[in-house]
Design an enzyme around this catalytic site. Structure first.
Site, PDB file in Angstrom:
ATOM      1  N   GLY A 111       0.792  -1.233   0.000  1.00  0.00           N
ATOM      2  CA  GLY A 111       0.000   0.000   0.000  1.00  0.00           C
ATOM      3  C   GLY A 111       0.817   1.271   0.000  1.00  0.00           C
ATOM      4  O   GLY A 111       0.249   2.369  -0.070  1.00  0.00           O
ATOM      5  N   ARG A 127       3.216  -1.190  -5.811  1.00  0.00           N
ATOM      6  CA  ARG A 127       3.312   0.099  -6.498  1.00  0.00           C
ATOM      7  C   ARG A 127       4.607   0.847  -6.193  1.00  0.00           C
ATOM      8  O   ARG A 127       5.233   1.408  -7.087  1.00  0.00           O
ATOM      9  CB  ARG A 127       2.120   0.971  -6.063  1.00  0.00           C
ATOM     10  CG  ARG A 127       2.023   2.303  -6.760  1.00  0.00           C
ATOM     11  CD  ARG A 127       0.964   3.194  -6.108  1.00  0.00           C
ATOM     12  NE  ARG A 127      -0.203   2.485  -5.672  1.00  0.00           N
ATOM     13  CZ  ARG A 127      -1.294   2.281  -6.427  1.00  0.00           C
ATOM     14  NH1 ARG A 127      -1.345   2.763  -7.632  1.00  0.00           N
ATOM     15  NH2 ARG A 127      -2.324   1.617  -5.944  1.00  0.00           N
ATOM     16  N   GLU A 187       4.674  -5.956   1.800  1.00  0.00           N
ATOM     17  CA  GLU A 187       4.327  -6.429   0.448  1.00  0.00           C
ATOM     18  C   GLU A 187       4.082  -5.295  -0.525  1.00  0.00           C
ATOM     19  O   GLU A 187       2.983  -5.185  -1.085  1.00  0.00           O
ATOM     20  CB  GLU A 187       2.990  -7.170   0.525  1.00  0.00           C
ATOM     21  CG  GLU A 187       3.011  -8.611   0.791  1.00  0.00           C
ATOM     22  CD  GLU A 187       1.630  -9.060   1.216  1.00  0.00           C
ATOM     23  OE1 GLU A 187       1.566 -10.034   1.945  1.00  0.00           O
ATOM     24  OE2 GLU A 187       0.627  -8.422   0.833  1.00  0.00           O
ATOM     25  N   PRO A 188       5.032  -4.420  -0.746  1.00  0.00           N
ATOM     26  CA  PRO A 188       4.756  -3.308  -1.644  1.00  0.00           C
ATOM     27  C   PRO A 188       4.771  -3.732  -3.117  1.00  0.00           C
ATOM     28  O   PRO A 188       5.635  -4.511  -3.529  1.00  0.00           O
ATOM     29  CB  PRO A 188       5.914  -2.342  -1.374  1.00  0.00           C
ATOM     30  CG  PRO A 188       7.007  -3.212  -0.855  1.00  0.00           C
ATOM     31  CD  PRO A 188       6.386  -4.406  -0.203  1.00  0.00           C
ATOM     32  N   ARG A 226      -6.154   2.421 -15.297  1.00  0.00           N
ATOM     33  CA  ARG A 226      -6.278   3.149 -14.021  1.00  0.00           C
ATOM     34  C   ARG A 226      -7.124   4.421 -14.102  1.00  0.00           C
ATOM     35  O   ARG A 226      -7.976   4.644 -13.234  1.00  0.00           O
ATOM     36  CB  ARG A 226      -4.896   3.473 -13.427  1.00  0.00           C
ATOM     37  CG  ARG A 226      -4.017   2.258 -13.163  1.00  0.00           C
ATOM     38  CD  ARG A 226      -2.807   2.570 -12.300  1.00  0.00           C
ATOM     39  NE  ARG A 226      -3.190   2.828 -10.935  1.00  0.00           N
ATOM     40  CZ  ARG A 226      -3.235   4.006 -10.363  1.00  0.00           C
ATOM     41  NH1 ARG A 226      -2.870   5.078 -11.044  1.00  0.00           N
ATOM     42  NH2 ARG A 226      -3.624   4.142  -9.120  1.00  0.00           N
ATOM     43  N   CYS A 278     -13.699   2.347 -28.283  1.00  0.00           N
ATOM     44  CA  CYS A 278     -15.027   2.792 -28.676  1.00  0.00           C
ATOM     45  C   CYS A 278     -15.945   2.998 -27.469  1.00  0.00           C
ATOM     46  O   CYS A 278     -16.945   2.323 -27.318  1.00  0.00           O
ATOM     47  CB  CYS A 278     -15.499   1.730 -29.642  1.00  0.00           C
ATOM     48  SG  CYS A 278     -17.158   1.591 -29.942  1.00  0.00           S
TER      49      CYS A 278
HETATM   50  N1  LLP Z   1      -0.694  -7.334  -0.871  1.00  0.00           N
HETATM   51  C1  LLP Z   1      -1.950  -7.653  -1.184  1.00  0.00           C
HETATM   52  C2  LLP Z   1      -2.602  -8.768  -0.508  1.00  0.00           C
HETATM   53  C3  LLP Z   1      -2.636  -6.901  -2.151  1.00  0.00           C
HETATM   54  O1  LLP Z   1      -3.885  -7.216  -2.470  1.00  0.00           O
HETATM   55  C4  LLP Z   1      -1.983  -5.825  -2.792  1.00  0.00           C
HETATM   56  C5  LLP Z   1      -2.665  -5.036  -3.812  1.00  0.00           C
HETATM   57  C6  LLP Z   1      -0.643  -5.550  -2.443  1.00  0.00           C
HETATM   58  C7  LLP Z   1      -0.033  -6.323  -1.460  1.00  0.00           C
HETATM   59  C8  LLP Z   1       0.169  -4.464  -3.077  1.00  0.00           C
HETATM   60  O2  LLP Z   1      -0.392  -3.220  -2.923  1.00  0.00           O
HETATM   61  P1  LLP Z   1       0.450  -1.907  -3.354  1.00  0.00           P
HETATM   62  O3  LLP Z   1       1.686  -1.856  -2.530  1.00  0.00           O
HETATM   63  O4  LLP Z   1       0.778  -2.045  -4.797  1.00  0.00           O
HETATM   64  O5  LLP Z   1      -0.480  -0.784  -3.091  1.00  0.00           O
HETATM   65  N2  LLP Z   1      -5.070  -1.726  -9.355  1.00  0.00           N
HETATM   66  C9  LLP Z   1      -5.053  -0.758  -8.274  1.00  0.00           C
HETATM   67  C10 LLP Z   1      -4.375  -1.281  -7.057  1.00  0.00           C
HETATM   68  C11 LLP Z   1      -4.923  -2.611  -6.596  1.00  0.00           C
HETATM   69  C12 LLP Z   1      -4.160  -3.205  -5.467  1.00  0.00           C
HETATM   70  C13 LLP Z   1      -4.559  -4.617  -5.228  1.00  0.00           C
HETATM   71  N3  LLP Z   1      -3.858  -5.248  -4.187  1.00  0.00           N
HETATM   72  C14 LLP Z   1      -4.412   0.528  -8.772  1.00  0.00           C
HETATM   73  O6  LLP Z   1      -4.017   0.587  -9.931  1.00  0.00           O
HETATM   74  O7  LLP Z   1      -4.321   1.503  -8.031  1.00  0.00           O
END
Ligand code: LLP
Length: 420
Positions: free
Chosen positions: A231, A277, A274-275, A313, A346
């Site tokens: 996150g 992004r 668990e990053p 997105r 489209c």
């Molecule tokens: N761990 C779990 C269990 C998750 O479901 C996710 C993301 C992450 C880690 C990694 O999250 P991050 O660090 O990337 O925020 N498609 C959306 C984001 C969906 C995230 C889904 N789960 C977007 O483009 O903003």
């Protein structure tokens, strides 16, 4: 070639002297471009987030599961999470060992559980019903479980994954039943995990989420690890000087929380994050071509080949991405003006940016959609029978390498079975 507004990419030397036009001429437009140096920098930053020694970073491959991308993450010494057998497979191909992969499942079939068990990959379940199914398949085995600490966060309601409104994780009120199932199948609960949601810019919401899962952890003896989820946000509005997440401050807060916890728990355990992004977004951008410019009333539209099949997105979450404009000719931009940047799909909703103030975009200009390395290609599709773009890396030494070919019509058509 002129770069008309390239403050953001220049500040990190994204192109390393390479002309974006040469890239699309060689690899096609639209095109995903990654910078290896920036990817490695982000991996190292997160690896050094805390000084607590038993700390592990699981890169969340759903953000970008390109094979070469994962190979670099592997070289940087990170571990990975996986959301499906498909992600597990590409991670194994990229050289990750089964013990480096953590399968975080949600509503999976028995077959998918067997896939993890057969490959010696630890998985986490996120409901009592799936725990029961796992117990039947692998009695005496090791398991992890995802709990809902009640505190969610995220940039859009679609990406908040804790709290009352989500399908994810086990509500702690079911811990007594959970423990009974563990006992019934002689399972060992080795870890618990959570993910509160995606994209926080203030460390505080994350730390509050961490405290909540640690309270849940205290109800289980002998855990080997607690996985705190991803996150970590990135500033998408860099052109507007949006500040970065303060990683140093967050790391210091986490260190304190970890130390306090192990004192009370009476055992040193591993903490994981668990990053997705944070590691992958900023090393990637999309190059696309302006095919048409038109006015509808006073609204100017720049019609590009970057439809929402290429990047979902903006359409899915109203997400903002900085945009740069590059021009082959010497014709100057006379003014900045609002323009709605759209794709070639489209649907009227196929909008990348509405009324964005940009240099006066012309036919043939190239557009750069920045911070597209996360949830970009991994969420792309063949909608409208369009071809998903190629992916390339600008390596640290300036060499450009193709790491995924652009789709061909054959890729799409080979699955169809004719009635004739
Ligand atoms: N761990 C779990 C269990 C998750 O479901 C996710 C993301 C992450 C880690 C990694 O999250 P991050 O660090 O990337 O925020 N498609 C959306 C984001 C969906 C995230 C889904 N789960 C977007 O483009 O903003």
């Amino acid at each position: 070639m002129q770069k008309l507004n390239s403050k953001v990419t220049d500040s990190v030397d994204f192109f390393q002297g390479i002309n974006p036009y040469e890239l699309v001429e060689k690899y096609g437009s639209p095109l995903y471009v990654y910078n290896e140096r920036i990817l490695r920098e982000r991996c190292r930053e997160i690896k050094n987030l805390v000084s607590y020694p038993e700390f592990s970073v699981n890169y969340s491959a759903k953000a970008n599961s390109n094979l070469a991308f994962l190979e670099i993450v592997n070289e940087e010494g990170l571990n990975v999470d996986a959301m499906s057998p498909g992600e597990i497979s590409v991670e194994l191909k990229a050289g990750f060992k089964p013990e480096q992969i953590f399968y975080i499942s949600n509503n999976v079939s028995e077959e998918e559980m067997k896939f993890a068990i057969d490959h010696n990959i630890l998985m986490s379940v996120d409901s009592l019903s799936q725990l029961e199914q796992y117990g039947k398949l692998n009695p005496g085995g090791k398991i992890a479980a995802r709990f809902n600490g009640g505190i969610g966060a995220g940039h859009h309601e679609k990406v908040v994954t804790a709290g009352k409104k989500t399908k994810f994780a086990i509500n702690p009120e079911y811990i007594p039943e959970f423990k009974e199932i563990i006992k019934k199948y002689n399972l060992t609960l080795v870890g618990i995990n959570q993910h509160i949601g995606s994209l926080f810019m203030e460390g505080e919401s994350y730390v509050n989420g961490v405290k909540a899962i640690l309270e849940i952890a205290k109800r289980f003896d002998n855990l080997e690890f607690i996985d705190l989820g991803g996150g970590f946000g990135i500033p998408y509005e860099k052109s507007e000087e949006q500040p970065r997440l303060n990683i140093k401050e967050l790391g210091e807060k986490l260190d304190k929380v970890f130390d306090d916890f192990v004192k009370e728990y009476g055992k040193r355990i591993t903490f994981k994050v668990e990053p997705g992004r944070y590691i992958s977004a900023e090393c990637g951008l999309i190059l696309g071509t302006v095919n048409a410019v038109k006015y509808n009333g006073s609204n100017k539209f720049a019609g590009t080949d970057i439809g929402f099949n290429v990047i979902a997105r903006p359409v899915m979450y109203d997400s903002y991405h900085d945009i740069e404009v590059y021009r082959k000719s010497n014709i100057k931009s006379e003014k900045n003006e609002p323009v709605t940047v759209v794709g070639n799909i489209c649907e009227s909703g196929d909008i990348i940016a509405k009324d964005r103030v940009l240099p006066d975009v012309k036919e043939g200009d190239l557009i750069g959609i920045l911070d597209a390395g996360a949830y970009g290609h991994s969420m792309s599709s063949n909608y409208n029978n369009r071809l998903r773009p190629a992916e390339i890396f600008i390596r640290e030494n300036g060499e450009v390498v193709l790491t995924r070919e652009r789709d061909t019509f054959d890729d799409i058509f080979k699955k169809y079975i004719s009635l004739r």
